[in-house]
Scaffold this active site. Sequence first.
Site, PDB file in Angstrom:
ATOM      1  N   GLU A 200     -14.145 119.571  17.866  1.00  0.00           N
ATOM      2  CA  GLU A 200     -15.595 120.028  17.448  1.00  0.00           C
ATOM      3  C   GLU A 200     -16.624 119.404  17.454  1.00  0.00           C
ATOM      4  OE1 GLU A 200     -15.661 122.728  13.622  1.00  0.00           O
ATOM      5  OE2 GLU A 200     -13.931 121.923  13.270  1.00  0.00           O
ATOM      6  N   HIS A 216      11.317 111.616  17.401  1.00  0.00           N
ATOM      7  CA  HIS A 216      12.429 112.613  17.527  1.00  0.00           C
ATOM      8  C   HIS A 216      12.284 113.762  18.519  1.00  0.00           C
ATOM      9  CE1 HIS A 216      14.807 110.712  14.147  1.00  0.00           C
ATOM     10  NE2 HIS A 216      13.587 110.756  13.532  1.00  0.00           N
ATOM     11  N   LYS A 305     -16.852 134.436  14.886  1.00  0.00           N
ATOM     12  CA  LYS A 305     -16.757 135.166  13.528  1.00  0.00           C
ATOM     13  C   LYS A 305     -17.738 136.233  13.580  1.00  0.00           C
ATOM     14  CE  LYS A 305     -16.017 130.863  10.903  1.00  0.00           C
ATOM     15  NZ  LYS A 305     -16.280 129.930   9.956  1.00  0.00           N
TER      16      LYS A 305
HETATM   17  O1  PA5 Z   1     -15.850 123.272  11.203  1.00  0.00           O
HETATM   18  C1  PA5 Z   1     -15.990 124.308  11.118  1.00  0.00           C
HETATM   19  O2  PA5 Z   1     -17.181 124.768  11.254  1.00  0.00           O
HETATM   20  C2  PA5 Z   1     -14.896 125.478  11.059  1.00  0.00           C
HETATM   21  O3  PA5 Z   1     -13.746 124.657  11.211  1.00  0.00           O
HETATM   22  C3  PA5 Z   1     -15.000 125.903   9.622  1.00  0.00           C
HETATM   23  O4  PA5 Z   1     -14.940 125.040   8.714  1.00  0.00           O
HETATM   24  C4  PA5 Z   1     -14.141 127.068   9.362  1.00  0.00           C
HETATM   25  O5  PA5 Z   1     -14.338 128.124  10.290  1.00  0.00           O
HETATM   26  C5  PA5 Z   1     -13.984 127.725   8.118  1.00  0.00           C
HETATM   27  O6  PA5 Z   1     -15.321 128.044   7.599  1.00  0.00           O
HETATM   28  P1  PA5 Z   1     -15.585 127.554   6.078  1.00  0.00           P
HETATM   29  O7  PA5 Z   1     -15.540 126.120   6.203  1.00  0.00           O
HETATM   30  O8  PA5 Z   1     -16.974 128.051   5.807  1.00  0.00           O
HETATM   31  O9  PA5 Z   1     -14.588 128.220   5.373  1.00  0.00           O
END
Ligand code: PA5
Length: 309
Positions: A200, A216, A305
């Site tokens: 990310e 393993h 999303k």
């Molecule tokens: O880092 C991010 O933005 C994502 O991995 C979110 O954490 C993920 O999409 C889930 O969203 P939320 O944390 O709002 O539940």
Amino acid sequence: MLDDKLLRELGTLKDQVRFSKKFTIDKDFDNVVVAGMGGSGIVGRIFSELYSEKPVEVVSDYQLPKYANDRTLVIGVSYSGNTEETISVLNQAQKNNCITVAITSGGKISGMGFQTVLIPGGLQPRSSLGYMLMPILSTFLDITNNVRDATFERLKNMDEDHSKEEMLALEIFKGQRIPVIMGFFPFSWVAYRWKTQFNENSKIMAFSNYFPELNHNETMAIGDTFRRDMFEYIAFRGSSNNRIEKRIEETSKITGVDFYQVTAEGNSIIEKLFFLVHYGDYVSYHLAKLRNVDPQDVSKIELLKKRLA
Ligand code: PA5
């Protein structure tokens, strides 16, 4: 021009370890399900390695396990409070009369009518690990103020000097390498957290595994894979189990590959855990800077999303 909002967010982790809200669980339970995705889902995974009094299952999907009933504690973790998979599990938990609680900064989950720990909003979910993890740890483990204070000081020092993390980022950047992070209990999921931070923040692929399991399978591939030099093997060190330390050393010798070693620093598991987490945070941040990508940007996750809404 890079926005350094993410850097500012990373600097809040030390304060997050002092976040003191927790749950009041007054009914007895037999097992725990922690539901959450991505930057929120990692909370349940890390918790599952630190708590073994009762079975813990982490769900990063839509379905509540069939066994869940009124003696199952279901903890929903969603930073935004709007993540559909987590909401789906929480809806099923309510239908099955599970003991249902949540951690969120708001959104739909905050209005679902069960006990909720509200955490500060305005950050990236992945920059809020302390806010989401500490309420669960404080509910089930004894985290003393000394441990919180020592962890605060260690993270503060890392905020002031992250040159070692920058060096590792530079090594990955120069070699255009794909990180493979190798953890061990109770930090296997911290290795996974590094992977997701590379995904990310730095916008690169990365992989994680843990000792002894990787002995393993991956042990056969580390030295013999296609394009061997394309991988940067990063091994956590400092296990309290000397069999694990021996495994790491022998694996490096047998495969003929030098691992970049990051030793967990601290006097408690919590301090070591946050040290390793923060180390990975800074490596991924510096790699983003070197690549000239915005570490804050998660526009493709958001677009997906929106399309599914
Ligand atoms: O880092 C991010 O933005 C994502 O991995 C979110 O954490 C993920 O999409 C889930 O969203 P939320 O944390 O709002 O539940």
